[in-house]
Write an enzyme that holds these catalytic residues in place. Structure first.
Site, mmCIF file in Angstrom:
data_model
loop_
_atom_site.group_PDB
_atom_site.id
_atom_site.type_symbol
_atom_site.label_atom_id
_atom_site.label_comp_id
_atom_site.label_asym_id
_atom_site.label_seq_id
_atom_site.Cartn_x
_atom_site.Cartn_y
_atom_site.Cartn_z
ATOM 1 N N HIS A 54 -11.246 4.394 1.799
ATOM 2 C CA HIS A 54 -11.359 4.722 0.368
ATOM 3 C C HIS A 54 -12.831 4.799 -0.052
ATOM 4 O O HIS A 54 -13.309 5.872 -0.367
ATOM 5 C CB HIS A 54 -10.601 3.732 -0.541
ATOM 6 C CG HIS A 54 -9.145 3.637 -0.243
ATOM 7 N ND1 HIS A 54 -8.323 4.733 -0.285
ATOM 8 C CD2 HIS A 54 -8.371 2.585 0.110
ATOM 9 C CE1 HIS A 54 -7.094 4.357 0.029
ATOM 10 N NE2 HIS A 54 -7.102 3.065 0.276
ATOM 11 N N ASP A 93 -2.512 7.667 4.292
ATOM 12 C CA ASP A 93 -2.405 6.341 3.675
ATOM 13 C C ASP A 93 -0.984 6.007 3.227
ATOM 14 O O ASP A 93 -0.169 5.572 4.028
ATOM 15 C CB ASP A 93 -3.410 6.270 2.511
ATOM 16 C CG ASP A 93 -3.549 4.865 1.927
ATOM 17 O OD1 ASP A 93 -2.944 3.926 2.468
ATOM 18 O OD2 ASP A 93 -4.269 4.691 0.923
HETATM 19 ZN ZN LIG Z 1 -4.332 1.668 2.945
#
Ligand SMILES: [Zn+2]
Length: 458
Positions: free
Chosen positions: A281, A332
Site C-alpha cells: 500500500h 489484495d
Molecule cells: Zn493486504
C-alpha cells in the site's frame, strides 16, 4: 470429480510460436518462437516463421504476471460488502466473519478456486500474505502449519507458484491484545512464530515452486521489539519480507503517538527495509518515508482496486519509483482479480490526483506486473521471456471487442489500458499449459468459486 485432478507434470520440449511477444528491454516483437524444456525457457527467437509442430499463440504474449499481494479468503467477500457504507474498519468486521468460518479443508477449496481465477487472469505466481494460522480461539491444529499447507496445495492444483508470506500477527492494535477472530492469527511472540515458520520451510526445502517468505502484518499487529525477530528471520533465510504500511491515516496517527515515528521509520529502525522487502500500500507517506523506502530499494506493492474499494487513498507511486522503489501490483482483497486493471489504475489514479496525464509508460506498468513482481516474491528468474527463466507465457487476445483495432506499435498500450483478465486466452505456467482457449485445467472455475464461497459463508 475428474475436473479436480491436479494438472500433470510439465510438458517437455514444447515450442510455442507467438504472433507478438513482449521481449526485453520492453518492446513488442512479431513472430517469436519460444522453446520450453521442463519448467524453463530454453530459447527465444524473434522474427521467425512458425517452426514445424509449434503451438501457435495468438495476440500478444507476455511473461507471467505476478500477483504480489493476496489474501485468498477475501474472495468470499466479493459483492457482499458493496452494499454497506462505512470505512476500512467496518469492512474489516465482515472480513473477520468470513475468516471465522474457515478450516484447512474449506480454505483449500476456496484458495484453489481463487487461485484458478488468478490463473485465468494470467497470474503465474501469487504472494499470499497469510495470517489465518490457527483454529478458533487460537488453538493450534495438529500440524500448526495446516493452513499454510492448504494454501500451497491450492496453488499447485491451480497451476501457480506461490510465495507463502507467513505473517507475524501479535496484537489487535498498538497496546491491545488479540481478541475474537484475531486469536486465530497469533503465535504468542515472534520467536514462536519463527519456530513454526522454520518447520514449514524445512518441509519444503526441495520445492522449487514454493518460497516461504516472512511478513510483518503491520505496525498495529507487531510491536517494534518483535519486528527485529521477523526481520532477522528473513535475513537469515534470504527470503522476502512484506508488511502492510500506512494504508490508513489512523495507523500513522497511532504509530506516531506511540513511538514518535511513522510506520516506515519504525520498519527502517528495526531492520525491515531493503531489496528483499516490500511495503504494501504505502498510501499515506511523508517525503522522509519515500526517501527511506527508495534509498533502501524496498519494493512498494500498490493494490489500487482494493485501495479504492476501501476508500484508503492514492499512494505516491511515481515519486516512489523515481526514488528507487520498484513498483509491484496486488489484487489484495480480490474486489476484482485483474492485473491489467491494477496496472492502469496506478497511472489513472495519478492523473486524477495531479490533473495531468502520462506519469507511467505502459512498459513500466508491465514491468510492475511481471519482472518486478516476481522478484519481490523471491523468484528473480521469472517475469521475462528470456532463456533460463521460468517458462511462463500469458497470451492476450488482440481481436476482442476491447482490444481489436490495435497495431504492433500500440499493442502494449492497448493491453495495459483496455484489456481485461477476460482477454487472456492461454497461460503456460512453469512449463505447464494451465489455460487453453480461456479454459482452465480445473474445469468450471465459476462453479468451483460458487461452491467454495457458499461453503464458507454458510
Ligand atoms: Zn493486504
Amino acid at each position: 470429480m475428474p475436473g479436480l485432478n491436479p494438472p500433470t507434470g510439465p510438458d517437455r520440449g514444447v515450442t510455442y510460436w507467438c504472433e507478438m511477444a513482449w521481449l526485453p528491454p520492453g518492446e513488442v516483437v512479431e513472430c517469436v518462437s519460444v522453446r520450453v524444456e521442463g519448467t524453463r525457457i530454453a530459447a527465444v527467437q524473434p522474427e521467425v516463421p512458425p517452426p514445424p509442430g509449434a503451438t501457435r499463440l495468438a495476440g500478444l504474449t507476455l511473461p507471467g504476471l505476478a500477483n504480489a499481494h493476496s489474501h485468498a479468503f477475501h474472495r468470499a467477500l466479493r459483492g457482499h460488502t458493496q452494499a454497506e457504507r462505512g470505512t476500512f474498519w467496518t469492512w474489516r468486521e465482515q472480513m473477520y466473519a468470513v475468516a471465522a468460518g474457515l478450516d484447512p479443508d474449506r480454505y483449500l477449496a476456496l484458495a484453489r478456486a481463487t487461485f484458478a481465477e488468478m490463473s485465468l487472469a494470467g497470474v503465474t505466481c501469487v504472494g499470499e500474505f497469510h495470517y489465518l494460522h490457527h483454529g478458533p480461539g487460537g488453538v493450534r491444529y495438529d500440524d500448526p502449519n495446516a493452513m499454510g499447507h492448504a494454501l500451497i496445495e491450492a496453488a499447485r492444483q491451480a497451476g501457480l507458484r506461490i510465495a507463502l508470506l507467513d505473517t507475524c500477527y501479535l496484537t489487535g492494535a498498538i497496546g491491545y491484545p488479540l481478541a475474537g477472530t484475531q486469536l486465530r492469527f497469533g503465535d504468542g511472540d515472534a520467536h514462536r512464530w519463527a519456530d513454526r515458520v522454520e518447520t514449514l520451510g524445512r518441509s519444503l526445502r526441495e520445492a522449487h515452486d514454493v518460497v516461504v517468505g516472512a511478513a510483518i502484518h503491520s505496525v498495529r499487529a507487531v510491536p517494534p521489539e518483535q519486528m527485529c525477530v521477523v526481520a532477522e528471520f528473513a535475513n537469515r533465510h534470504a527470503t522476502p519480507l512484506h508488511a502492510h504500511v500506512s494504508e490508513q491515516r489512523a495507523e500513522n496517527h497511532d504509530c506516531v503517538q506511540a513511538y514518535s515515528a511513522t510506520p516506515v521509520q519504525l520498519l527502517h529502525e528495526h531492520g525491515a527495509l531493503g531489496p528483499r522487502s516490500t511495503a504494501v500500500h504505502a498510501t499515506h507517506l511523508s517525503e522522509v518515508d519515500v526517501a527511506l523506502l527508495g534509498g533502501s530499494t524496498t519494493h512498494v506493492c500498490m493494490c489500487p482496486t482494493t485501495e479504492r474499494d476501501l476508500a484508503d487513498g492514492i499512494g505516491p507511486a511515481r515519486a516512489l519509483l523515481d526514488g528507487g522503489s520498484p513498483i509491484t501490483l496486488g489484487s489484495d482483497s480480490h474486489a476484482v482479480i485483474d492485473l491489467f486493471e491494477e496496472a492502469r489504475a496506478v497511472e489513472l489514479d495519478e492523473r486524477l490526483a495531479t490533473r495531468k496525464r502520462g506519469h507511467f509508460r505502459a512498459a513500466e506498468l508491465l514491468d510492475a506486473a511481471t519482472a518486478a513482481g516476481h522478484a519481490s516474491l523471491g523468484f528473480p528468474d521469472a517475469g521475462l521471456l528470456v532463456p533460463g527463466a521460468w517458462a511462463d507465457l500469458v497470451s492476450v487476445r488482440l481481436d476482442s471487442v476491447r482490444t481489436a483495432g490495435t497495431t504492433k506499435g500500440a499493442a502494449a498500450e492497448t493491453v495495459v489500458f483496455a484489456a481485461t483478465a477476460g482477454d487472456v486466452h492461454s497461460v503456460v505456467s512453469g512449463g505447464r499449459r494451465v489455460v487453453e482457449e480461456g479454459r482452465h485445467v480445473l474445469g468450471d472455475v465459476g462453479a468451483l468459486l460458487r461452491d467454495a464461497v457458499a461453503e464458507v459463508r454458510g
